[in-house]
Enzyme design. Sequence first.
Site, PDB file in Angstrom:
ATOM      1  NE  ARG A   1     -21.148 -57.119 -10.676  1.00 35.96           N
ATOM      2  CZ  ARG A   1     -21.504 -58.314 -11.161  1.00 35.96           C
ATOM      3  NH1 ARG A   1     -22.483 -58.986 -10.583  1.00 35.96           N
ATOM      4  NH2 ARG A   1     -20.890 -58.851 -12.190  1.00 35.96           N
TER       5      ARG A   1
ATOM      6  CD  GLU B   1     -16.231 -69.833 -21.940  1.00 34.38           C
ATOM      7  OE1 GLU B   1     -16.478 -69.036 -21.016  1.00 34.38           O
ATOM      8  OE2 GLU B   1     -15.641 -70.913 -21.793  1.00 34.38           O
TER       9      GLU B   1
END
Length: 183
Positions: free
Chosen positions: A71, A108
Amino acid sequence: MLKESIVAQKNITEELKSLIRDIPDFPKKGIVFKDITTLLNDPVAFKAAVDQLAKKFENENIDQVVGIESRGFIFGAVLAYKLGAAFVPVRKKGKLPYKTKSVSYELEYGTDTLEIHEDAIPKKSRVLIVDDLLATGGTVQAVSKLVKSFGAQIAGVAFLVELTFLNGKNKIKDLPIYSVIEY
Ligand code: AMP
């Protein structure tokens, strides 16, 4: 569609904010995804957001806009055009066809790797890094390390959206950051 008369006013941030759609539990449970496609789908809002970003950096003598997949390409390419700068894509591992420089960073779970063509950023050029959204700051921190490894100067880091409660700014304390919309 956002009205031109509203854009003419000084503070259009709230109007732009109202065009971003929250998607709870996407891509996984507990994450509220900020869907910017609804803002992109409004031509007046899209233009206003890009103009605001361009205004902030128009006097910064930017040589290259570095846009982060995917994006970041949307705003990065338009900003490069507006600033009369070059556009350099940062891509996920294995997507760029020529020789690359890369950086890996912690997610993560596991790590991710981002790449830039090894001849894409000349030494000492003034670079503006662009992404759609600043969350934890891990991505942009990695990209800033990569850009610095070229010997370039980072003139700024720009986002459409910043999730301030995640304190991503702390990871790039040394860099000038600008976001159009803050949550
Ligand atoms: P981070 O490295 O945590 O700052 O994450 C930044 C990248 O993940 C950006 O490229 C964003 O597009 C994407 N991202 C992270 N969190 C969100 C969110 N809540 N909504 C939309 N995109 C997100």
